[in-house]
Structures are given as C-alpha cells and as structure tokens.
Design an enzyme around this catalytic site. Structure first.
Site, PDB file in Angstrom:
ATOM      1  N   GLY A  11       0.754  -1.153   0.056  1.00 22.92           N
ATOM      2  CA  GLY A  11       0.131   0.060   0.147  1.00 22.92           C
ATOM      3  C   GLY A  11       0.925   1.194  -0.157  1.00 22.92           C
ATOM      4  O   GLY A  11       1.657   1.143   0.695  1.00 22.92           O
ATOM      5  N   ARG A  72       1.527  -5.073  -5.323  1.00 17.45           N
ATOM      6  CA  ARG A  72       1.563  -6.391  -4.534  1.00 17.45           C
ATOM      7  C   ARG A  72       1.827  -7.480  -5.579  1.00 17.45           C
ATOM      8  O   ARG A  72       0.989  -7.923  -6.061  1.00 17.45           O
ATOM      9  CB  ARG A  72       0.306  -6.452  -3.652  1.00 17.45           C
ATOM     10  CG  ARG A  72       0.026  -5.536  -2.708  1.00 17.45           C
ATOM     11  CD  ARG A  72      -1.123  -5.998  -1.758  1.00 17.45           C
ATOM     12  NE  ARG A  72      -1.190  -4.879  -0.556  1.00 17.45           N
ATOM     13  CZ  ARG A  72      -2.032  -3.856  -0.439  1.00 17.45           C
ATOM     14  NH1 ARG A  72      -2.949  -3.894  -1.215  1.00 17.45           N
ATOM     15  NH2 ARG A  72      -2.071  -3.104   0.724  1.00 17.45           N
ATOM     16  N   ASP A 103       5.492  -5.368   6.191  1.00 19.50           N
ATOM     17  CA  ASP A 103       6.344  -6.828   6.380  1.00 19.50           C
ATOM     18  C   ASP A 103       6.317  -7.838   5.250  1.00 19.50           C
ATOM     19  O   ASP A 103       7.421  -8.374   5.188  1.00 19.50           O
ATOM     20  CB  ASP A 103       5.659  -7.385   7.864  1.00 19.50           C
ATOM     21  CG  ASP A 103       4.401  -7.462   8.134  1.00 19.50           C
ATOM     22  OD1 ASP A 103       3.816  -7.253   6.922  1.00 19.50           O
ATOM     23  OD2 ASP A 103       3.943  -7.955   8.920  1.00 19.50           O
ATOM     24  N   ASP A 129      -1.039   1.354   8.358  1.00 24.26           N
ATOM     25  CA  ASP A 129      -1.543   0.471   9.475  1.00 24.26           C
ATOM     26  C   ASP A 129      -0.636   0.745  10.803  1.00 24.26           C
ATOM     27  O   ASP A 129      -1.195   0.135  11.841  1.00 24.26           O
ATOM     28  CB  ASP A 129      -1.675  -0.907   8.975  1.00 24.26           C
ATOM     29  CG  ASP A 129      -2.792  -1.237   8.055  1.00 24.26           C
ATOM     30  OD1 ASP A 129      -3.281  -0.229   7.650  1.00 24.26           O
ATOM     31  OD2 ASP A 129      -3.014  -2.177   7.676  1.00 24.26           O
ATOM     32  N   ASP A 131       1.679  -1.185  11.689  1.00 24.21           N
ATOM     33  CA  ASP A 131       1.603  -2.493  12.264  1.00 24.21           C
ATOM     34  C   ASP A 131       2.883  -3.537  12.157  1.00 24.21           C
ATOM     35  O   ASP A 131       2.858  -4.647  11.894  1.00 24.21           O
ATOM     36  CB  ASP A 131       0.212  -3.128  11.861  1.00 24.21           C
ATOM     37  CG  ASP A 131       0.395  -3.537  10.404  1.00 24.21           C
ATOM     38  OD1 ASP A 131       1.488  -2.946   9.806  1.00 24.21           O
ATOM     39  OD2 ASP A 131      -0.249  -4.437   9.965  1.00 24.21           O
ATOM     40  N   ARG A 156     -18.496  14.889  12.916  1.00 19.09           N
ATOM     41  CA  ARG A 156     -19.030  15.684  14.022  1.00 19.09           C
ATOM     42  C   ARG A 156     -20.068  16.681  13.762  1.00 19.09           C
ATOM     43  O   ARG A 156     -21.262  16.847  14.502  1.00 19.09           O
ATOM     44  CB  ARG A 156     -17.980  16.153  15.003  1.00 19.09           C
ATOM     45  CG  ARG A 156     -18.679  16.573  16.440  1.00 19.09           C
ATOM     46  CD  ARG A 156     -17.356  17.006  17.328  1.00 19.09           C
ATOM     47  NE  ARG A 156     -16.513  15.778  17.376  1.00 19.09           N
ATOM     48  CZ  ARG A 156     -16.715  14.829  18.442  1.00 19.09           C
ATOM     49  NH1 ARG A 156     -17.813  14.878  19.096  1.00 19.09           N
ATOM     50  NH2 ARG A 156     -16.033  13.925  18.610  1.00 19.09           N
ATOM     51  N   ARG A 164     -27.743  12.179  15.233  1.00 17.44           N
ATOM     52  CA  ARG A 164     -27.333  11.058  14.922  1.00 17.44           C
ATOM     53  C   ARG A 164     -26.315  10.191  15.631  1.00 17.44           C
ATOM     54  O   ARG A 164     -25.150  10.789  16.084  1.00 17.44           O
ATOM     55  CB  ARG A 164     -27.079  10.837  13.364  1.00 17.44           C
ATOM     56  CG  ARG A 164     -28.449  11.062  12.760  1.00 17.44           C
ATOM     57  CD  ARG A 164     -28.038  11.309  11.176  1.00 17.44           C
ATOM     58  NE  ARG A 164     -29.187  11.218  10.521  1.00 17.44           N
ATOM     59  CZ  ARG A 164     -29.182  11.634   9.124  1.00 17.44           C
ATOM     60  NH1 ARG A 164     -28.216  12.164   8.519  1.00 17.44           N
ATOM     61  NH2 ARG A 164     -30.610  11.575   8.288  1.00 17.44           N
ATOM     62  N   ARG A 173      -5.720  -3.659   8.229  1.00 18.55           N
ATOM     63  CA  ARG A 173      -6.181  -4.796   7.709  1.00 18.55           C
ATOM     64  C   ARG A 173      -6.451  -5.649   9.140  1.00 18.55           C
ATOM     65  O   ARG A 173      -7.133  -6.453   9.332  1.00 18.55           O
ATOM     66  CB  ARG A 173      -5.154  -5.435   6.887  1.00 18.55           C
ATOM     67  CG  ARG A 173      -5.743  -6.687   6.109  1.00 18.55           C
ATOM     68  CD  ARG A 173      -4.501  -7.366   5.607  1.00 18.55           C
ATOM     69  NE  ARG A 173      -3.828  -6.374   4.490  1.00 18.55           N
ATOM     70  CZ  ARG A 173      -4.324  -6.117   3.377  1.00 18.55           C
ATOM     71  NH1 ARG A 173      -5.200  -7.051   2.665  1.00 18.55           N
ATOM     72  NH2 ARG A 173      -3.452  -5.520   2.486  1.00 18.55           N
ATOM     73  N   ALA A 188     -13.996  10.555  20.267  1.00 16.64           N
ATOM     74  CA  ALA A 188     -15.017   9.788  20.093  1.00 16.64           C
ATOM     75  C   ALA A 188     -15.806   9.313  21.554  1.00 16.64           C
ATOM     76  O   ALA A 188     -15.031   9.012  22.557  1.00 16.64           O
ATOM     77  CB  ALA A 188     -14.568   8.443  19.175  1.00 16.64           C
ATOM     78  N   ILE A 252      -9.205   7.137   1.117  1.00 12.42           N
ATOM     79  CA  ILE A 252      -8.810   8.661   1.191  1.00 12.42           C
ATOM     80  C   ILE A 252      -7.667   8.672   2.479  1.00 12.42           C
ATOM     81  O   ILE A 252      -6.912   9.551   2.430  1.00 12.42           O
ATOM     82  CB  ILE A 252     -10.207   9.498   1.638  1.00 12.42           C
ATOM     83  CG1 ILE A 252     -10.719   9.193   3.156  1.00 12.42           C
ATOM     84  CG2 ILE A 252     -10.910   9.698   0.457  1.00 12.42           C
ATOM     85  CD1 ILE A 252     -11.276  10.236   3.625  1.00 12.42           C
TER      86      ILE A 252
HETATM   87  O1  F6P Z   1      -2.099  -0.233   2.931  1.00 12.66           O
HETATM   88  C1  F6P Z   1      -2.732  -0.760   4.017  1.00 12.66           C
HETATM   89  C2  F6P Z   1      -3.972  -1.106   3.799  1.00 12.66           C
HETATM   90  O2  F6P Z   1      -4.430   0.378   3.424  1.00 12.66           O
HETATM   91  C3  F6P Z   1      -4.832  -1.496   4.982  1.00 12.66           C
HETATM   92  O3  F6P Z   1      -5.172  -0.838   5.944  1.00 12.66           O
HETATM   93  C4  F6P Z   1      -6.128  -2.130   4.072  1.00 12.66           C
HETATM   94  O4  F6P Z   1      -6.596  -3.119   4.813  1.00 12.66           O
HETATM   95  C5  F6P Z   1      -5.434  -2.395   2.817  1.00 12.66           C
HETATM   96  O5  F6P Z   1      -4.325  -1.712   2.662  1.00 12.66           O
HETATM   97  C6  F6P Z   1      -6.369  -2.168   1.598  1.00 12.66           C
HETATM   98  O6  F6P Z   1      -5.768  -2.838   0.234  1.00 12.66           O
HETATM   99  P1  F6P Z   1      -5.972  -2.332  -1.119  1.00 12.66           P
HETATM  100  O7  F6P Z   1      -5.469  -1.021  -1.454  1.00 12.66           O
HETATM  101  O8  F6P Z   1      -5.464  -3.273  -1.969  1.00 12.66           O
HETATM  102  O9  F6P Z   1      -7.608  -2.421  -1.001  1.00 12.66           O
END
Ligand code: F6P
Length: 320
Positions: A11, A72, A103, A129, A131, A156, A164, A173, A188, A252
């Site tokens: 990504g 990818r 990773d 992410d 992560d 907001r 609402r 992910r 929030a 976005i």
């Molecule tokens: O790059 C990470 C991410 O944006 C995740 O947060 C998300 O689940 C995934 O990639 C979305 O992947 P794609 O761009 O292939 O829809």
C-alpha cells in the site's frame, strides 16, 4: 561509482515521494548513482529500472502516493521470478536496494537477499496501518491520522446537527492503531479495535445514561479489522434508539498532502538507510523506537507480531 535503487511495495503512503526526493539527492551527495524501480517488485521482475535525476523529484515533496508506483506482487513469491529480478539488478550494476513497504515486502526482500550475493538491502517501514514489529513509527501514519481527524471533525458537525450516531470505519487490515489513536484524539464516545476486548452491554448502560443526561449524538470509531460497522450501526438504532449512519473512510486515508512529520521522517529513514548500506549493512530494516533509529534484522521485524504500546491500550481501555 556504485549504483543504488529504490522501490515502493504494498500500500502506498503519503511521504513516499518525500523519500524519493531525499533518495536521489542524498545518493548523489554520497557519490552514488540513483535508480528508480517503477511498480515495486513487479517492476523489478520486468526490468522497469531507470536512472533517476534531480528533475525526477522536483516538485513531488508535497504530493501523496508514489511517483514510481507500487504493487503487491504475487510473482515475486516464486523463486524463478526473484532470480529474474536479481539478474535485472545486476545488469544495471546495482549494489544497493532500498525497499519501502510493510512486513510482506520485507519478507520478499529477505528471500532475495538469501538467494543472491553482491546486493545489499535496506527496508523502510511504510504502511498507514503502523503494524510493523520493531518500529514505533511507519512512514505515512501521521498523514493518515490527520486525514481521519479532519474527516471525523466534519462528521461531528453533521452528527450534532442531526442528532445521529455515526459509525466511522478506519483502515487497518489486522491492527486497530489508526482507529484507537483517532478515537482518542477526536473525542469519540466509542472505540472498537481487535486489541481491546469490549462488551456492548457496558456501552449500552453508559450511553443510555448519557442520553438521559442530554447527549444528542455519538461518534463511534471502529477498526476495519473487526468488520462489524454494519452490526454496530444497527446496535445504535435498536439498543440506544438513535438514528445511525456509517462512514467507511476507505482509501482517502492513504492519500493527501504529507504532513511535516512524514516529510521529515521520510528524510530521516532514507538517510539512515543509505548510511547503513555504505557502512556495510547487508540486509536490515530501519526502525524508529525510543526516540532514535535502529537498524534491525529482517527476522526481528517481519516475522514478529506488532503490539500497540501498553500506554495507548490503557487509554483505549477507558472507552465503554
Ligand atoms: O496499506 C494498508 C491498507 O490500506 C490496509 O489498511 C487495508 O486493509 C489495505 O491496505 C487495503 O488494500 P487495497 O489497497 O489493496 O484495497
């Protein structure tokens, strides 16, 4: 003169272009000849490799995404394609390769490194992410958080005008980092992430009490990883008795004008990567932790599970 290349994988994140600018300028300063690999590991296989110059990076620092594209690559999981990629690097006399990605990208980098000689590798953590184990910060996270912040601030306005509940789904992910930090910093009322167990009955009691006390609207930030936005919106309608809407922030979050922090971190990460390669590091990932940069082994990064810091989790556990 040694040749050095860079590619983006997985990504995209805002800050990759700032990294490309620093890459070209710092490589030349260090007496290296910079190369771009277009389209990630796919481009490495297809030999989409070209020498980069100052002109290529002029005016890109303020743009999100990546000028050299990303992918990818399924093919890169196959040894035969990795050999082709390596042959391509060698045909350009490239002795150093920097990979910006997550990773999965670093695992690909390690496979290439294990199977070949003569090329040294450096990874730069880049995923919204946040992560990746071993680093507290991944490039692009600050920009993504700021995009989410602006979106929630806008939501907001309408939530309070219309009385609402809004269920806002943040990306991640498998990791709730973006949702957690966004929920905390946007005030929030609800935050649901996979790392913190929650009980909707606790929320119910608390929200019913707030309704009696005069609360007119709710903001709930939920992580994409839980895949339950629809369920939570229905819960608000049925259990709390308030009209609800869902906003999936989606892609976005990956774009937009990179923040100052991401531009600066891009410069630091690339500088560290190039210095490390010139110092003789064969294969490492540049990590940011405890206020400084460390060069870590790929196996200590790509094969371990990222844990959100206990301090953040403690704050997050106060929801509900
Ligand atoms: O790059 C990470 C991410 O944006 C995740 O947060 C998300 O689940 C995934 O990639 C979305 O992947 P794609 O761009 O292939 O829809």
């Amino acid at each position: 003169m040694k040749n050095i290349a860079i590619l983006c994988s997985g990504g995209d994140v805002s800050g990759m272009n700032a990294a490309l600018k620093r890459f070209v300028e710092y490589s030349i300063r260090k007496g290296l000849r910079p190369y771009f690999v277009d389209n990630g590991f796919e481009g490495l296989i297809d030999n989409s490799i070209y020498e980069a110059c100052y002109d290529d990076v002029a005016g890109i620092i303020s743009r999100g995404g990546t000028k050299i594209r990303t992918s990818r690559s399924k093919r890169f999981m196959e040894k035969a394609y990795r050999k082709q990629a390596m042959d391509n690097l060698k045909s350009h006399n490239i002795g150093y390769l920097i990979v910006l990605g997550g990773d999965g990208s670093f695992k690909g980098m390690q496979a290439l490194s294990d199977e070949s000689e003569g090329v040294s590798f450096a990874g730069i953590p880049a995923t919204i992410d946040n992560d990746i184990a071993g680093t507290e910060y991944c490039l692009g996270v600050d920009t993504a958080l700021n995009v989410i912040k602006s979106a929630i601030d806008s939501i907001r306005d309408t939530a309070s005008s219309f009385s609402r509940a809004f269920v806002i789904e943040a990306m991640g992910r498998e990791c709730g980092y973006l949702a957690l930090v966004s929920a905390l910093t946007s005030g929030a009322e609800m935050c649901l992430i996979p790392e913190i167990p929650y009980d909707l009955d606790d929320y119910k009691l608390c929200f019913q009490r707030q309704r009696i006390g005069g609360r007119k609207y709710f903001i709930a930030v939920v992580s994409e990883a839980l895949n339950n936005s629809e369920q939570i919106a229905q819960w608000f309608e049925k259990e709390i008795g308030i009209e609800s809407r869902i906003t999936v922030l989606g892609h976005i979050q990956r774009g937009g004008n990179p923040t100052v922090y991401d531009r600066l971190m891009a410069f630091h990460f690339v500088t560290q990567a190039i210095d490390g390669l010139l110092d003789g590091n064969k294969s490492s990932v540049i990590c940011y932790d405890n206020g400084g940069f460390n060069h870590k082994k790929i196996e200590d990064v790509a094969y371990k599970k990222y844990e959100i810091s206990p301090e953040l989790l403690k704050l997050g556990s106060e929801f509900g």
